[in-house]
Design a protein around this motif. Structure first.
Motif, PDB file in Angstrom:
ATOM      1  N   ALA A 204       0.857  -1.182   0.000  1.00 44.54           N
ATOM      2  CA  ALA A 204       0.000   0.000   0.000  1.00 44.54           C
ATOM      3  C   ALA A 204       0.901   1.244   0.000  1.00 44.54           C
ATOM      4  O   ALA A 204       2.107   1.150   0.271  1.00 44.54           O
ATOM      5  CB  ALA A 204      -0.899  -0.012   1.239  1.00 44.54           C
ATOM      6  N   PRO A 205       0.366   2.412  -0.315  1.00 41.63           N
ATOM      7  CA  PRO A 205       1.183   3.622  -0.384  1.00 41.63           C
ATOM      8  C   PRO A 205       1.995   3.901   0.877  1.00 41.63           C
ATOM      9  O   PRO A 205       1.522   3.715   1.996  1.00 41.63           O
ATOM     10  CB  PRO A 205       0.140   4.730  -0.626  1.00 41.63           C
ATOM     11  CG  PRO A 205      -0.956   4.038  -1.359  1.00 41.63           C
ATOM     12  CD  PRO A 205      -1.027   2.673  -0.741  1.00 41.63           C
ATOM     13  N   LEU A 206       3.251   4.293   0.665  1.00 38.45           N
ATOM     14  CA  LEU A 206       4.132   4.866   1.690  1.00 38.45           C
ATOM     15  C   LEU A 206       4.630   3.890   2.751  1.00 38.45           C
ATOM     16  O   LEU A 206       5.240   4.320   3.736  1.00 38.45           O
ATOM     17  CB  LEU A 206       3.440   6.041   2.395  1.00 38.45           C
ATOM     18  CG  LEU A 206       2.911   7.158   1.484  1.00 38.45           C
ATOM     19  CD1 LEU A 206       2.118   8.168   2.292  1.00 38.45           C
ATOM     20  CD2 LEU A 206       4.049   7.845   0.747  1.00 38.45           C
ATOM     21  N   ASN A 207       4.407   2.581   2.565  1.00 40.47           N
ATOM     22  CA  ASN A 207       4.857   1.646   3.599  1.00 40.47           C
ATOM     23  C   ASN A 207       4.985   0.244   3.031  1.00 40.47           C
ATOM     24  O   ASN A 207       4.582  -0.033   1.897  1.00 40.47           O
ATOM     25  CB  ASN A 207       3.868   1.649   4.769  1.00 40.47           C
ATOM     26  CG  ASN A 207       2.612   0.859   4.475  1.00 40.47           C
ATOM     27  OD1 ASN A 207       2.417  -0.245   4.976  1.00 40.47           O
ATOM     28  ND2 ASN A 207       1.735   1.413   3.610  1.00 40.47           N
ATOM     29  N   THR A 208       5.557  -0.642   3.835  1.00 42.78           N
ATOM     30  CA  THR A 208       5.613  -2.064   3.465  1.00 42.78           C
ATOM     31  C   THR A 208       5.071  -2.939   4.600  1.00 42.78           C
ATOM     32  O   THR A 208       5.417  -4.107   4.726  1.00 42.78           O
ATOM     33  CB  THR A 208       7.071  -2.485   3.136  1.00 42.78           C
ATOM     34  OG1 THR A 208       7.944  -2.024   4.172  1.00 42.78           O
ATOM     35  CG2 THR A 208       7.506  -1.918   1.804  1.00 42.78           C
ATOM     36  N   ILE A 209       4.218  -2.342   5.422  1.00 41.38           N
ATOM     37  CA  ILE A 209       3.530  -3.072   6.489  1.00 41.38           C
ATOM     38  C   ILE A 209       2.181  -3.575   5.989  1.00 41.38           C
ATOM     39  O   ILE A 209       1.768  -4.693   6.270  1.00 41.38           O
ATOM     40  CB  ILE A 209       3.337  -2.182   7.736  1.00 41.38           C
ATOM     41  CG1 ILE A 209       4.701  -1.784   8.323  1.00 41.38           C
ATOM     42  CG2 ILE A 209       2.496  -2.900   8.789  1.00 41.38           C
ATOM     43  CD1 ILE A 209       4.603  -0.783   9.457  1.00 41.38           C
ATOM     44  N   LEU A 210       1.494  -2.721   5.228  1.00 45.46           N
ATOM     45  CA  LEU A 210       0.181  -3.047   4.687  1.00 45.46           C
ATOM     46  C   LEU A 210       0.323  -3.450   3.218  1.00 45.46           C
ATOM     47  O   LEU A 210       0.913  -2.710   2.423  1.00 45.46           O
ATOM     48  CB  LEU A 210      -0.752  -1.839   4.813  1.00 45.46           C
ATOM     49  CG  LEU A 210      -2.155  -1.993   4.238  1.00 45.46           C
ATOM     50  CD1 LEU A 210      -2.917  -3.103   4.960  1.00 45.46           C
ATOM     51  CD2 LEU A 210      -2.918  -0.668   4.332  1.00 45.46           C
ATOM     52  N   TRP A 211      -0.204  -4.619   2.881  1.00 50.98           N
ATOM     53  CA  TRP A 211      -0.089  -5.142   1.519  1.00 50.98           C
ATOM     54  C   TRP A 211      -1.461  -5.351   0.897  1.00 50.98           C
ATOM     55  O   TRP A 211      -2.435  -5.592   1.604  1.00 50.98           O
ATOM     56  CB  TRP A 211       0.699  -6.462   1.527  1.00 50.98           C
ATOM     57  CG  TRP A 211       2.153  -6.226   1.836  1.00 50.98           C
ATOM     58  CD1 TRP A 211       2.690  -5.974   3.065  1.00 50.98           C
ATOM     59  CD2 TRP A 211       3.220  -6.158   0.901  1.00 50.98           C
ATOM     60  NE1 TRP A 211       4.043  -5.760   2.951  1.00 50.98           N
ATOM     61  CE2 TRP A 211       4.397  -5.876   1.632  1.00 50.98           C
ATOM     62  CE3 TRP A 211       3.308  -6.324  -0.485  1.00 50.98           C
ATOM     63  CZ2 TRP A 211       5.644  -5.745   1.020  1.00 50.98           C
ATOM     64  CZ3 TRP A 211       4.545  -6.204  -1.101  1.00 50.98           C
ATOM     65  CH2 TRP A 211       5.694  -5.911  -0.343  1.00 50.98           C
ATOM     66  N   TRP A 327      -3.646   5.285   7.360  1.00 48.11           N
ATOM     67  CA  TRP A 327      -3.051   5.322   8.699  1.00 48.11           C
ATOM     68  C   TRP A 327      -3.810   4.416   9.672  1.00 48.11           C
ATOM     69  O   TRP A 327      -3.196   3.724  10.485  1.00 48.11           O
ATOM     70  CB  TRP A 327      -3.036   6.768   9.224  1.00 48.11           C
ATOM     71  CG  TRP A 327      -2.399   6.898  10.566  1.00 48.11           C
ATOM     72  CD1 TRP A 327      -3.012   7.175  11.754  1.00 48.11           C
ATOM     73  CD2 TRP A 327      -1.012   6.755  10.869  1.00 48.11           C
ATOM     74  NE1 TRP A 327      -2.099   7.216  12.773  1.00 48.11           N
ATOM     75  CE2 TRP A 327      -0.848   6.957  12.265  1.00 48.11           C
ATOM     76  CE3 TRP A 327       0.130   6.478  10.101  1.00 48.11           C
ATOM     77  CZ2 TRP A 327       0.382   6.887  12.903  1.00 48.11           C
ATOM     78  CZ3 TRP A 327       1.363   6.403  10.743  1.00 48.11           C
ATOM     79  CH2 TRP A 327       1.476   6.607  12.116  1.00 48.11           C
ATOM     80  N   GLN A 328      -5.116   4.392   9.559  1.00 48.68           N
ATOM     81  CA  GLN A 328      -5.910   3.519  10.428  1.00 48.68           C
ATOM     82  C   GLN A 328      -5.709   2.043  10.078  1.00 48.68           C
ATOM     83  O   GLN A 328      -5.578   1.212  10.955  1.00 48.68           O
ATOM     84  CB  GLN A 328      -7.394   3.879  10.290  1.00 48.68           C
ATOM     85  CG  GLN A 328      -7.779   5.225  10.878  1.00 48.68           C
ATOM     86  CD  GLN A 328      -9.265   5.524  10.720  1.00 48.68           C
ATOM     87  OE1 GLN A 328      -9.919   4.984   9.835  1.00 48.68           O
ATOM     88  NE2 GLN A 328      -9.807   6.367  11.578  1.00 48.68           N
ATOM     89  N   ARG A 329      -5.679   1.764   8.780  1.00 40.93           N
ATOM     90  CA  ARG A 329      -5.640   0.372   8.338  1.00 40.93           C
ATOM     91  C   ARG A 329      -4.284  -0.282   8.614  1.00 40.93           C
ATOM     92  O   ARG A 329      -4.209  -1.497   8.877  1.00 40.93           O
ATOM     93  CB  ARG A 329      -5.949   0.302   6.832  1.00 40.93           C
ATOM     94  CG  ARG A 329      -6.019  -1.120   6.276  1.00 40.93           C
ATOM     95  CD  ARG A 329      -7.134  -1.910   6.905  1.00 40.93           C
ATOM     96  NE  ARG A 329      -7.085  -3.316   6.525  1.00 40.93           N
ATOM     97  CZ  ARG A 329      -6.364  -4.248   7.139  1.00 40.93           C
ATOM     98  NH1 ARG A 329      -5.619  -3.902   8.205  1.00 40.93           N
ATOM     99  NH2 ARG A 329      -6.367  -5.493   6.746  1.00 40.93           N
ATOM    100  N   ILE A 330      -3.204   0.477   8.575  1.00 40.77           N
ATOM    101  CA  ILE A 330      -1.871  -0.073   8.793  1.00 40.77           C
ATOM    102  C   ILE A 330      -1.791  -0.796  10.141  1.00 40.77           C
ATOM    103  O   ILE A 330      -1.162  -1.855  10.270  1.00 40.77           O
ATOM    104  CB  ILE A 330      -0.798   1.038   8.719  1.00 40.77           C
ATOM    105  CG1 ILE A 330      -0.529   1.413   7.257  1.00 40.77           C
ATOM    106  CG2 ILE A 330       0.509   0.581   9.387  1.00 40.77           C
ATOM    107  CD1 ILE A 330       0.443   2.556   7.099  1.00 40.77           C
TER     108      ILE A 330
END
Length: 333
Positions: A204-211, A327-330
Protein backbone atom coordinates in the motif's frame (compact mmCIF):
# COMPACT_ATOMS: atom_id res chain seq x y z
CA UNK A 1 10.25 6.05 -7.63
CA UNK A 2 9.62 9.72 -6.85
CA UNK A 3 12.00 12.40 -8.11
CA UNK A 4 13.60 13.09 -4.72
CA UNK A 5 14.51 9.43 -4.25
CA UNK A 6 16.03 9.22 -7.72
CA UNK A 7 18.02 12.40 -7.06
CA UNK A 8 19.39 10.91 -3.82
CA UNK A 9 20.31 7.62 -5.48
CA UNK A 10 21.92 9.38 -8.45
CA UNK A 11 23.90 11.68 -6.16
CA UNK A 12 25.17 8.73 -4.09
CA UNK A 13 26.21 6.81 -7.19
CA UNK A 14 27.94 9.91 -8.56
CA UNK A 15 29.87 10.28 -5.32
CA UNK A 16 31.02 6.66 -5.38
CA UNK A 17 32.19 6.93 -8.98
CA UNK A 18 33.89 10.33 -8.96
CA UNK A 19 33.61 11.98 -5.54
CA UNK A 20 37.30 11.80 -4.69
CA UNK A 21 38.23 13.66 -7.89
CA UNK A 22 35.58 16.36 -8.13
CA UNK A 23 33.91 16.49 -4.70
CA UNK A 24 30.28 17.61 -4.51
CA UNK A 25 30.14 18.10 -8.27
CA UNK A 26 29.95 14.32 -8.52
CA UNK A 27 26.81 14.38 -6.41
CA UNK A 28 25.36 17.22 -8.47
CA UNK A 29 25.82 15.55 -11.84
CA UNK A 30 24.90 12.16 -10.44
CA UNK A 31 21.62 13.69 -9.24
CA UNK A 32 21.02 15.18 -12.70
CA UNK A 33 21.71 11.81 -14.35
CA UNK A 34 19.31 10.19 -11.90
CA UNK A 35 16.45 12.45 -12.99
CA UNK A 36 16.97 12.38 -16.78
CA UNK A 37 15.03 9.11 -17.45
CA UNK A 38 11.87 10.61 -15.94
CA UNK A 39 11.80 13.36 -18.56
CA UNK A 40 9.69 10.89 -20.54
CA UNK A 41 6.69 12.31 -18.62
CA UNK A 42 6.83 15.25 -21.03
CA UNK A 43 5.36 12.97 -23.71
CA UNK A 44 1.92 13.49 -22.16
CA UNK A 45 1.92 17.02 -23.57
CA UNK A 46 2.31 16.05 -27.21
CA UNK A 47 1.12 12.43 -27.46
CA UNK A 48 -2.24 10.74 -26.97
CA UNK A 49 -2.91 9.17 -23.56
CA UNK A 50 -2.24 5.55 -24.54
CA UNK A 51 1.04 6.32 -26.35
CA UNK A 52 2.24 8.45 -23.42
CA UNK A 53 1.52 5.55 -21.04
CA UNK A 54 3.47 3.19 -23.28
CA UNK A 55 6.43 5.56 -23.43
CA UNK A 56 6.51 6.10 -19.67
CA UNK A 57 9.37 4.05 -18.22
CA UNK A 58 10.10 2.69 -21.67
CA UNK A 59 13.02 3.72 -23.87
CA UNK A 60 14.47 6.23 -21.38
CA UNK A 61 14.48 3.55 -18.67
CA UNK A 62 16.39 0.96 -20.65
CA UNK A 63 19.94 -0.36 -20.64
CA UNK A 64 20.14 0.74 -24.28
CA UNK A 65 19.38 4.36 -23.33
CA UNK A 66 22.03 4.33 -20.58
CA UNK A 67 24.71 2.95 -22.89
CA UNK A 68 23.80 5.26 -25.77
CA UNK A 69 23.51 8.55 -23.91
CA UNK A 70 26.08 8.18 -21.11
CA UNK A 71 29.02 9.16 -23.37
CA UNK A 72 27.02 12.03 -24.87
CA UNK A 73 26.04 13.48 -21.52
CA UNK A 74 29.53 12.69 -20.21
CA UNK A 75 31.07 14.74 -23.02
CA UNK A 76 28.78 17.71 -22.27
CA UNK A 77 29.66 17.63 -18.56
CA UNK A 78 33.36 17.28 -19.39
CA UNK A 79 33.13 20.39 -21.61
CA UNK A 80 31.55 22.34 -18.76
CA UNK A 81 34.19 21.20 -16.26
CA UNK A 82 37.45 21.27 -18.20
CA UNK A 83 39.31 22.59 -15.13
CA UNK A 84 38.55 19.41 -13.19
CA UNK A 85 40.95 16.45 -13.28
CA UNK A 86 38.16 14.10 -14.37
CA UNK A 87 38.33 12.93 -17.97
CA UNK A 88 35.53 12.49 -20.51
CA UNK A 89 35.62 8.77 -19.73
CA UNK A 90 35.24 9.48 -15.99
CA UNK A 91 32.19 11.69 -16.54
CA UNK A 92 30.68 9.19 -18.97
CA UNK A 93 31.07 6.43 -16.39
CA UNK A 94 29.34 8.60 -13.78
CA UNK A 95 26.48 9.39 -16.15
CA UNK A 96 26.05 5.73 -17.07
CA UNK A 97 25.60 4.61 -13.47
CA UNK A 98 23.30 7.55 -12.72
CA UNK A 99 21.12 6.67 -15.72
CA UNK A 100 21.23 2.91 -15.19
CA UNK A 101 20.47 2.74 -11.45
CA UNK A 102 17.32 4.83 -12.00
CA UNK A 103 15.38 2.11 -13.90
CA UNK A 104 16.83 -0.63 -11.69
CA UNK A 105 15.23 1.06 -8.67
CA UNK A 106 11.99 1.65 -10.60
CA UNK A 107 11.83 -2.07 -11.34
CA UNK A 108 10.88 -2.64 -7.69
CA UNK A 109 7.68 -0.59 -8.10
CA UNK A 110 4.27 -1.66 -9.39
CA UNK A 111 4.63 0.12 -12.73
CA UNK A 112 8.05 -1.37 -13.41
CA UNK A 113 10.36 -0.55 -16.31
CA UNK A 114 11.16 -1.76 -19.81
CA UNK A 115 14.76 -2.32 -18.80
CA UNK A 116 15.39 -4.51 -21.84
CA UNK A 117 13.76 -2.19 -24.40
CA UNK A 118 13.08 -2.64 -27.34
CA UNK A 119 11.66 -5.86 -25.86
CA UNK A 120 8.20 -5.11 -24.48
CA UNK A 121 8.79 -7.09 -21.28
CA UNK A 122 8.20 -4.84 -18.27
CA UNK A 123 10.21 -5.74 -15.17
CA UNK A 124 8.12 -5.08 -12.05
CA UNK A 125 8.89 -6.72 -8.70
CA UNK A 126 6.08 -4.73 -7.03
CA UNK A 127 7.72 -4.65 -3.62
CA UNK A 128 7.88 -0.89 -2.95
CA UNK A 129 5.49 1.99 -3.47
CA UNK A 130 6.69 4.88 -5.66
CA UNK A 131 7.21 6.93 -2.47
CA UNK A 132 8.69 5.06 0.47
CA UNK A 133 10.11 7.11 3.39
CA UNK A 134 11.89 4.07 4.87
CA UNK A 135 14.01 3.87 1.72
CA UNK A 136 14.57 7.58 1.13
CA UNK A 137 14.90 9.29 4.53
CA UNK A 138 17.88 7.33 5.97
CA UNK A 139 19.57 7.48 2.56
CA UNK A 140 19.28 11.27 2.29
CA UNK A 141 20.53 11.78 5.86
CA UNK A 142 23.74 9.86 5.14
CA UNK A 143 24.19 11.77 1.89
CA UNK A 144 23.80 15.16 3.59
CA UNK A 145 26.38 14.20 6.22
CA UNK A 146 28.78 13.16 3.48
CA UNK A 147 28.39 16.48 1.64
CA UNK A 148 29.98 18.38 4.52
CA UNK A 149 33.09 16.21 4.64
CA UNK A 150 36.32 16.75 2.74
CA UNK A 151 36.25 14.99 -0.65
CA UNK A 152 39.13 12.69 0.34
CA UNK A 153 37.94 12.02 3.92
CA UNK A 154 37.36 8.34 4.70
CA UNK A 155 34.24 9.18 6.71
CA UNK A 156 32.67 10.77 3.60
CA UNK A 157 33.06 7.53 1.69
CA UNK A 158 31.68 5.56 4.63
CA UNK A 159 28.56 7.71 4.90
CA UNK A 160 27.70 7.26 1.22
CA UNK A 161 28.36 3.52 1.26
CA UNK A 162 26.27 3.11 4.41
CA UNK A 163 23.41 4.91 2.66
CA UNK A 164 23.70 2.62 -0.34
CA UNK A 165 23.98 -0.52 1.78
CA UNK A 166 20.99 0.33 3.98
CA UNK A 167 18.76 1.34 1.07
CA UNK A 168 19.71 -1.72 -0.98
CA UNK A 169 19.19 -4.00 2.02
CA UNK A 170 15.76 -2.50 2.51
CA UNK A 171 14.85 -3.40 -1.09
CA UNK A 172 15.85 -7.01 -0.40
CA UNK A 173 13.77 -7.01 2.79
CA UNK A 174 10.71 -5.77 0.85
CA UNK A 175 10.96 -8.83 -1.40
CA UNK A 176 10.90 -11.04 1.69
CA UNK A 177 7.91 -9.15 3.10
CA UNK A 178 6.15 -9.51 -0.25
CA UNK A 179 6.68 -13.26 -0.11
CA UNK A 180 5.23 -13.45 3.41
CA UNK A 181 2.23 -11.33 2.43
CA UNK A 182 1.64 -13.51 -0.63
CA UNK A 183 1.55 -16.60 1.60
CA UNK A 184 -0.96 -14.91 3.93
CA UNK A 185 -3.26 -14.12 1.01
CA UNK A 186 -2.89 -17.62 -0.38
CA UNK A 187 -3.76 -19.19 2.97
CA UNK A 188 -6.81 -16.93 3.31
CA UNK A 189 -8.06 -17.93 -0.15
CA UNK A 190 -7.58 -21.61 0.70
CA UNK A 191 -9.46 -21.21 3.99
CA UNK A 192 -12.34 -19.53 2.16
CA UNK A 193 -12.35 -22.20 -0.59
CA UNK A 194 -11.64 -19.63 -3.30
CA UNK A 195 -10.18 -21.05 -6.50
CA UNK A 196 -8.25 -18.54 -8.55
CA UNK A 197 -6.22 -18.29 -11.76
CA UNK A 198 -3.51 -15.87 -10.68
CA UNK A 199 -2.65 -13.38 -7.96
CA UNK A 200 -0.31 -10.43 -7.56
CA UNK A 201 0.59 -8.47 -4.45
CA UNK A 202 1.89 -4.96 -3.89
CA UNK A 203 2.52 -2.67 -0.90
CA UNK A 204 0.00 0.00 0.00
CA UNK A 205 1.18 3.62 -0.38
CA UNK A 206 4.13 4.87 1.69
CA UNK A 207 4.86 1.65 3.60
CA UNK A 208 5.61 -2.06 3.46
CA UNK A 209 3.53 -3.07 6.49
CA UNK A 210 0.18 -3.05 4.69
CA UNK A 211 -0.09 -5.14 1.52
CA UNK A 212 -2.75 -5.39 -1.16
CA UNK A 213 -3.67 -8.24 -3.49
CA UNK A 214 -5.47 -8.66 -6.80
CA UNK A 215 -6.84 -12.14 -7.44
CA UNK A 216 -8.26 -13.28 -10.77
CA UNK A 217 -11.06 -15.84 -10.94
CA UNK A 218 -12.90 -16.97 -14.07
CA UNK A 219 -15.45 -14.15 -14.15
CA UNK A 220 -14.31 -11.62 -11.54
CA UNK A 221 -11.42 -10.09 -9.64
CA UNK A 222 -11.04 -10.13 -5.88
CA UNK A 223 -9.19 -7.43 -3.99
CA UNK A 224 -8.01 -7.63 -0.41
CA UNK A 225 -5.48 -6.11 1.99
CA UNK A 226 -3.38 -7.45 4.82
CA UNK A 227 -1.36 -5.71 7.53
CA UNK A 228 1.31 -7.48 9.55
CA UNK A 229 -0.60 -6.16 12.59
CA UNK A 230 -3.87 -7.85 11.55
CA UNK A 231 -5.67 -10.12 14.00
CA UNK A 232 -8.78 -10.89 11.92
CA UNK A 233 -9.16 -12.90 8.69
CA UNK A 234 -8.57 -11.19 5.35
CA UNK A 235 -11.73 -9.94 3.65
CA UNK A 236 -11.92 -9.94 -0.14
CA UNK A 237 -14.13 -7.67 -2.26
CA UNK A 238 -15.41 -8.88 -5.62
CA UNK A 239 -15.31 -6.79 -8.81
CA UNK A 240 -16.94 -8.14 -11.96
CA UNK A 241 -14.69 -8.10 -15.01
CA UNK A 242 -17.46 -6.84 -17.33
CA UNK A 243 -15.14 -7.30 -20.28
CA UNK A 244 -18.15 -8.03 -22.47
CA UNK A 245 -19.23 -4.39 -22.14
CA UNK A 246 -16.49 -3.46 -24.59
CA UNK A 247 -18.27 -5.20 -27.43
CA UNK A 248 -16.56 -4.36 -30.73
CA UNK A 249 -14.26 -1.93 -28.90
CA UNK A 250 -12.31 -4.96 -27.67
CA UNK A 251 -10.73 -5.03 -31.12
CA UNK A 252 -9.90 -1.31 -31.10
CA UNK A 253 -6.14 -0.64 -31.28
CA UNK A 254 -6.08 1.69 -28.27
CA UNK A 255 -8.10 -0.70 -26.11
CA UNK A 256 -5.88 -3.63 -27.09
CA UNK A 257 -2.83 -1.57 -26.11
CA UNK A 258 -4.40 -0.64 -22.77
CA UNK A 259 -5.07 -4.32 -22.10
CA UNK A 260 -1.43 -5.10 -22.88
CA UNK A 261 -0.23 -2.27 -20.62
CA UNK A 262 -2.25 -3.62 -17.69
CA UNK A 263 -1.20 -7.23 -18.34
CA UNK A 264 -4.90 -8.07 -18.44
CA UNK A 265 -5.63 -6.69 -14.95
CA UNK A 266 -8.60 -4.49 -15.79
CA UNK A 267 -12.35 -4.14 -15.42
CA UNK A 268 -14.90 -2.25 -17.49
CA UNK A 269 -17.54 -0.12 -15.82
CA UNK A 270 -20.47 1.78 -17.29
CA UNK A 271 -21.95 4.96 -15.83
CA UNK A 272 -24.67 6.97 -17.54
CA UNK A 273 -23.95 5.22 -20.82
CA UNK A 274 -20.22 6.00 -20.61
CA UNK A 275 -17.61 3.23 -20.60
CA UNK A 276 -14.58 3.32 -18.31
CA UNK A 277 -11.43 1.19 -18.48
CA UNK A 278 -10.11 0.57 -14.94
CA UNK A 279 -6.50 -0.45 -14.29
CA UNK A 280 -6.54 -2.82 -11.29
CA UNK A 281 -2.78 -2.83 -10.69
CA UNK A 282 -2.90 0.29 -8.51
CA UNK A 283 -6.12 -0.39 -6.65
CA UNK A 284 -8.76 2.10 -5.60
CA UNK A 285 -8.35 5.83 -5.10
CA UNK A 286 -8.81 5.36 -1.33
CA UNK A 287 -9.19 2.56 1.23
CA UNK A 288 -12.72 3.55 2.21
CA UNK A 289 -14.91 0.42 2.15
CA UNK A 290 -17.49 2.33 0.08
CA UNK A 291 -14.94 3.48 -2.53
CA UNK A 292 -15.60 2.48 -6.15
CA UNK A 293 -13.24 4.79 -8.05
CA UNK A 294 -9.96 3.20 -9.21
CA UNK A 295 -6.68 5.09 -8.97
CA UNK A 296 -6.16 4.82 -12.72
CA UNK A 297 -9.34 4.91 -14.76
CA UNK A 298 -9.76 5.90 -18.41
CA UNK A 299 -12.88 7.19 -20.13
CA UNK A 300 -13.45 5.63 -23.56
CA UNK A 301 -14.97 8.43 -25.63
CA UNK A 302 -16.34 7.59 -29.11
CA UNK A 303 -14.74 9.64 -31.89
CA UNK A 304 -16.21 8.57 -35.22
CA UNK A 305 -14.95 5.09 -35.97
CA UNK A 306 -12.24 5.45 -33.33
CA UNK A 307 -12.17 6.38 -29.64
CA UNK A 308 -10.37 8.91 -27.47
CA UNK A 309 -8.91 7.68 -24.19
CA UNK A 310 -9.05 10.21 -21.36
CA UNK A 311 -7.47 9.57 -17.98
CA UNK A 312 -9.69 10.62 -15.09
CA UNK A 313 -8.04 13.36 -12.99
CA UNK A 314 -6.94 12.95 -9.39
CA UNK A 315 -7.51 15.58 -6.72
CA UNK A 316 -5.84 16.60 -3.45
CA UNK A 317 -8.96 15.60 -1.53
CA UNK A 318 -8.48 12.04 -2.81
CA UNK A 319 -4.97 11.95 -1.35
CA UNK A 320 -6.24 13.25 2.00
CA UNK A 321 -8.92 10.56 2.16
CA UNK A 322 -6.37 7.90 1.26
CA UNK A 323 -3.95 9.00 3.98
CA UNK A 324 -6.65 9.06 6.65
CA UNK A 325 -7.85 5.51 5.95
CA UNK A 326 -4.33 4.25 5.28
CA UNK A 327 -3.05 5.32 8.70
CA UNK A 328 -5.91 3.52 10.43
CA UNK A 329 -5.64 0.37 8.34
CA UNK A 330 -1.87 -0.07 8.79
CA UNK A 331 -2.33 -0.79 12.51
CA UNK A 332 -4.54 -3.79 11.98
CA UNK A 333 -8.15 -4.78 11.28
Amino acid sequence: MDSLTQIVLGAAVGEVVLGKKVGNKAMLYGAIAGTIPDLDVLTRYFMDTVTAIEWHRGFSHSIFFSVLFAPIFGWLVWKLNRKEVASWKDWSWLMFWGLFTHPVLDAFTTWGTQLFWPLKTRLAFQSVFVIDPLYTVPFILFLIMAMFQNRTALVRERYVKLGLILSSSYLVITLVLKGIAFQKFENALDNQNVYYNQMNTRPAPLNTILWMANIETDDAYLMGNYSFFDSKPIVFTTYSKNHELLGDLAKNDKVERLIQITDGWYTISKKKGQLYFNDLRFGLISMDETETQFAFSYKLVPNGKDINVEELPKFKKDAKRLMAFLWQRIWGN
